[in-house]
Scaffold this active site. Sequence first.
Site, PDB file in Angstrom:
ATOM      1  N   HIS A 167      12.931   4.328 -24.415  1.00 20.34           N
ATOM      2  CA  HIS A 167      13.136   2.899 -24.847  1.00 20.34           C
ATOM      3  C   HIS A 167      13.987   3.141 -26.317  1.00 20.34           C
ATOM      4  O   HIS A 167      14.502   2.404 -27.058  1.00 20.34           O
ATOM      5  CB  HIS A 167      11.816   2.129 -25.191  1.00 20.34           C
ATOM      6  CG  HIS A 167      11.025   2.668 -26.031  1.00 20.34           C
ATOM      7  ND1 HIS A 167       9.942   3.618 -25.768  1.00 20.34           N
ATOM      8  CD2 HIS A 167      10.765   2.298 -27.412  1.00 20.34           C
ATOM      9  CE1 HIS A 167       9.242   4.086 -26.956  1.00 20.34           C
ATOM     10  NE2 HIS A 167       9.747   3.112 -27.882  1.00 20.34           N
TER      11      HIS A 167
ATOM     12  N   GLU B 291       3.971   8.243 -37.283  1.00 21.14           N
ATOM     13  CA  GLU B 291       3.192   7.086 -36.842  1.00 21.14           C
ATOM     14  C   GLU B 291       1.731   7.100 -37.881  1.00 21.14           C
ATOM     15  O   GLU B 291       1.027   8.347 -37.663  1.00 21.14           O
ATOM     16  CB  GLU B 291       2.725   7.104 -35.298  1.00 21.14           C
ATOM     17  CG  GLU B 291       4.076   6.607 -34.840  1.00 21.14           C
ATOM     18  CD  GLU B 291       3.743   6.757 -33.112  1.00 21.14           C
ATOM     19  OE1 GLU B 291       3.339   5.864 -32.758  1.00 21.14           O
ATOM     20  OE2 GLU B 291       3.851   7.783 -32.597  1.00 21.14           O
TER      21      GLU B 291
ATOM     22  N   LYS C 114      17.034   0.847 -28.766  1.00 23.12           N
ATOM     23  CA  LYS C 114      16.707   0.641 -30.010  1.00 23.12           C
ATOM     24  C   LYS C 114      18.102   0.225 -30.691  1.00 23.12           C
ATOM     25  O   LYS C 114      19.184   1.234 -30.632  1.00 23.12           O
ATOM     26  CB  LYS C 114      16.054   1.465 -30.866  1.00 23.12           C
ATOM     27  CG  LYS C 114      14.593   1.488 -30.526  1.00 23.12           C
ATOM     28  CD  LYS C 114      13.821   2.180 -31.588  1.00 23.12           C
ATOM     29  CE  LYS C 114      12.463   2.266 -31.105  1.00 23.12           C
ATOM     30  NZ  LYS C 114      11.589   2.242 -31.899  1.00 23.12           N
TER      31      LYS C 114
ATOM     32  N   LYS D 216       9.321   6.858 -18.579  1.00 21.52           N
ATOM     33  CA  LYS D 216       8.937   8.207 -18.883  1.00 21.52           C
ATOM     34  C   LYS D 216       7.646   8.549 -18.891  1.00 21.52           C
ATOM     35  O   LYS D 216       6.647   7.385 -18.778  1.00 21.52           O
ATOM     36  CB  LYS D 216       9.484   8.282 -20.362  1.00 21.52           C
ATOM     37  CG  LYS D 216       8.651   7.722 -21.466  1.00 21.52           C
ATOM     38  CD  LYS D 216       8.986   8.268 -22.807  1.00 21.52           C
ATOM     39  CE  LYS D 216       7.765   8.981 -23.343  1.00 21.52           C
ATOM     40  NZ  LYS D 216       6.555   8.360 -23.904  1.00 21.52           N
TER      41      LYS D 216
ATOM     42  N   HIS E  10      12.391  10.819 -27.134  1.00 24.05           N
ATOM     43  CA  HIS E  10      12.846   9.986 -28.167  1.00 24.05           C
ATOM     44  C   HIS E  10      13.449  10.700 -29.256  1.00 24.05           C
ATOM     45  O   HIS E  10      14.754  10.275 -29.877  1.00 24.05           O
ATOM     46  CB  HIS E  10      11.627   9.286 -28.689  1.00 24.05           C
ATOM     47  CG  HIS E  10      10.781   8.139 -27.775  1.00 24.05           C
ATOM     48  ND1 HIS E  10      11.330   7.923 -26.506  1.00 24.05           N
ATOM     49  CD2 HIS E  10       9.492   8.045 -27.899  1.00 24.05           C
ATOM     50  CE1 HIS E  10      10.414   7.330 -25.857  1.00 24.05           C
ATOM     51  NE2 HIS E  10       9.379   7.321 -26.966  1.00 24.05           N
TER      52      HIS E  10
ATOM     53  N   ASP F  25       5.471  13.536 -25.502  1.00 28.19           N
ATOM     54  CA  ASP F  25       5.291  12.038 -25.812  1.00 28.19           C
ATOM     55  C   ASP F  25       6.460  11.536 -26.450  1.00 28.19           C
ATOM     56  O   ASP F  25       6.980  10.640 -26.022  1.00 28.19           O
ATOM     57  CB  ASP F  25       3.910  11.757 -26.289  1.00 28.19           C
ATOM     58  CG  ASP F  25       3.543  10.319 -26.377  1.00 28.19           C
ATOM     59  OD1 ASP F  25       4.140   9.571 -25.428  1.00 28.19           O
ATOM     60  OD2 ASP F  25       3.245   9.698 -27.492  1.00 28.19           O
TER      61      ASP F  25
ATOM     62  N   LYS G 112       0.919  11.594 -34.953  1.00 32.44           N
ATOM     63  CA  LYS G 112       0.058  10.322 -35.061  1.00 32.44           C
ATOM     64  C   LYS G 112      -0.889  10.592 -36.428  1.00 32.44           C
ATOM     65  O   LYS G 112      -1.144  11.732 -36.852  1.00 32.44           O
ATOM     66  CB  LYS G 112      -0.885  10.389 -33.971  1.00 32.44           C
ATOM     67  CG  LYS G 112      -0.294  10.180 -32.342  1.00 32.44           C
ATOM     68  CD  LYS G 112      -0.099   8.851 -32.134  1.00 32.44           C
ATOM     69  CE  LYS G 112       0.728   8.698 -30.741  1.00 32.44           C
ATOM     70  NZ  LYS G 112       1.395   7.258 -30.442  1.00 32.44           N
TER      71      LYS G 112
ATOM     72  N   ASP H  53       0.814  -0.964   0.193  1.00 28.95           N
ATOM     73  CA  ASP H  53      -0.023   0.058  -0.016  1.00 28.95           C
ATOM     74  C   ASP H  53       1.107   1.041  -0.016  1.00 28.95           C
ATOM     75  O   ASP H  53       1.836   1.347   0.845  1.00 28.95           O
ATOM     76  CB  ASP H  53      -1.003  -0.080   1.393  1.00 28.95           C
ATOM     77  CG  ASP H  53      -1.696   1.278   1.524  1.00 28.95           C
ATOM     78  OD1 ASP H  53      -1.634   2.201   0.798  1.00 28.95           O
ATOM     79  OD2 ASP H  53      -2.717   1.153   2.532  1.00 28.95           O
TER      80      ASP H  53
HETATM   81  C1  BG6 Z   1       5.936   5.856 -26.716  1.00 30.35           C
HETATM   82  C2  BG6 Z   1       4.857   6.936 -26.855  1.00 30.35           C
HETATM   83  O1  BG6 Z   1       6.959   6.155 -25.749  1.00 30.35           O
HETATM   84  O2  BG6 Z   1       6.752   5.498 -27.928  1.00 30.35           O
HETATM   85  C3  BG6 Z   1       3.744   6.220 -27.945  1.00 30.35           C
HETATM   86  O3  BG6 Z   1       4.376   6.990 -25.733  1.00 30.35           O
HETATM   87  C4  BG6 Z   1       4.482   6.413 -29.100  1.00 30.35           C
HETATM   88  O4  BG6 Z   1       2.780   7.403 -28.047  1.00 30.35           O
HETATM   89  C5  BG6 Z   1       5.787   5.433 -28.776  1.00 30.35           C
HETATM   90  O5  BG6 Z   1       3.650   5.555 -30.138  1.00 30.35           O
HETATM   91  C6  BG6 Z   1       6.775   5.051 -30.138  1.00 30.35           C
HETATM   92  O6  BG6 Z   1       7.606   4.105 -30.003  1.00 30.35           O
HETATM   93  P1  BG6 Z   1       8.313   3.209 -31.303  1.00 30.35           P
HETATM   94  O7  BG6 Z   1       9.446   2.351 -30.618  1.00 30.35           O
HETATM   95  O8  BG6 Z   1       6.966   2.268 -31.618  1.00 30.35           O
HETATM   96  O9  BG6 Z   1       8.303   3.939 -32.230  1.00 30.35           O
END
Ligand code: BG6
Length: 464
Positions: free
Chosen positions: A173, A211, A177, A143, A235, A230, A321, A90
Site C-alpha cells: 500500500h 510508529e 501513497k 502482502k 514499504h 512487516d 513500533k 470451499d
Molecule cells: C502494514 C503493517 O503493512 O503497514 C503494519 O502490517 C503497519 O504493522 C502499517 O502499521 C503501516 O502503514 P501506514 O500506512 O500506517 O504507515
Amino acid sequence: MGDAQAGRGRADALVLFGITGDLAEKMVLPALYGLVSQGFELCRVIGVTRGDWSVERLRDHVRDAVTAHEKVEDKALDKLLALLRVARVDYTDASTFRSIAEQADGCAVLAHYLALPPNLYEPAARCLAEAGLSENARLVVEKPFGHDLASARDLQAGLTRYFPDEAIRRVDHYLGKESVENLLTFRAANTVIDTILHRHHVRSVQLTAAEDLDVADRGGFYDATGCLRDVVQNHLLQMLAYFVMDTPRSGSPEDVLAERTRALRAVRTVLPEDYVNGQYEGYRETEGVAPDSVTETYAALRLYVDTDRWSGVPFTLRAGKCLAARATEIAVEFDRPVAGYHHTVCAQKAAPNLMRLHFEPHAGVAFGLLARRGADETVVDELTTTLGFPHLNRSRPYEHVLEGAVTGDPTRFSTMEAITECWRVVSDLLPAPFPPLTYKPGTWGPPESVRLTRDDHWHTPRTP
Ligand code: BG6
C-alpha cells in the site's frame, strides 16, 4: 486475450475473497466506498465467503464496516451496496467456485482480490483455474508475499501455475501513497532539487518510519513476522526506490516499473554488522506473543545504492513500533562547507544543510539553511523553511490499490522482480543474526543504532 494483456483490461467484476475478514473491514470496504463517493465507476463486487451469507447480510456488514470508519453519504453507500453479490466457496473443493461464475454471469474480465491469509493464496488460485475463472482475469494478492526469498519464489511458482505473471498484482500500500509517488513528481518537476540529490552534494540520507502504537491485537501475526518483514522489506525499500530511482522516460507503467526495479537491483545486500534490531519492553506480554520471543519490533540498517548518482552515500533506514512519535520522513544531509571563507569567518561549526521530506503524519518538505545574523559576521543562524503539501494528506492508499485492481493499471503494485530484490537486500538478516536489544516504549529505539548513521546522530523527525 493473450497473456501479455491478461492483466490489463478493465474488470467488470471485482471478486473479493475474504470480504467478511478484518482486512476487508478495515481497509478494502472503506476504500471501495471512498472510490464510489468520488464518482469512480465501480464494477460489480462479488463478495466471497466460506460462510452461508445472504446478500442482505453482506450489505449490512458492508454498511457497518463503512460507517464505522467515516461519515457517509447515503447516495454513495447505496450505490456501493447495489453492486454487491455474494458467493459461497470451499477452498478444498473447486466445484464450489461455480457459485462465483454464476454471480459473474455476463462479465468479460474479472479481478480476483485475495484479502486472505497467505496459506490460502494458492488453493484459491487453483480452484479459480479449475473452475475456468482464471482466463481474462487477474489475481491481486496482499502482502506479505512469502516470508523470505525462497518462500516468495515458491509462492510465485505456485501462482503462475494458474495465472500468468502479467496477470498477478502484489499489493504494497506504500505504492498507493500519493506522498510517496510525489517523490518522483517533486524531483522530476523541480530541477533544482533533482540536481542536488546526487553523491556530489549529499553526505548521507536517513529514512525513518516510526510508529508510536504497539502491536495491539496483532500479536500472533506480528510475532511470526517482525519489523523487518512487516515494513522494511516492502514499504521502506519501495519508498527508497522512489527516492533513488532515475527519472523514467515517461509515466507509462512500463517505464515507471522498470526504473523502480532497476533502483532496487542497485541496492547492496545489507551486512549483519550494518543492522541493529530491537524489541520494546513489555512486548512479550502481548496476547499471541511467545513469552521468550526474540522477534524484532524495531529495525535499523545501513545500506548503499550502487548507481552513478548514489554510489558511496550511506543510507540509514529505521522503523519500529512503540517509538516516540508517529512520523515518516526522509532526511537528506548535504555536504558541509569546505575549508575557507566560512571557517575563517565563523566561529561556529556549521550545522549541515538538511532537506526533510515528510510523509506522515503530514506531507511536506523542510529546508534547513544558514544565514548571517546581522552586523556580526561571525554568527550564523540556522533557519528552517517548511512547505506543507496539504493536498497529499487526504491520500488513501487503499483507494489507489483497489482502483488499480479494477482498471488493471500495474503502476501501484509491486512486481515479482522487485519483491525478489527486496528479499535479497535483507536476506543476510533473516533469520536474525542476533537477538534484539531491549528499548523503552516511547523512545527512539535502542541507542546503539546511532552507530549506523554517518555522524553518530539521528535526525529526529519534525512534522510540518
Ligand atoms: C502494514 C503493517 O503493512 O503497514 C503494519 O502490517 C503497519 O504493522 C502499517 O502499521 C503501516 O502503514 P501506514 O500506512 O500506517 O504507515
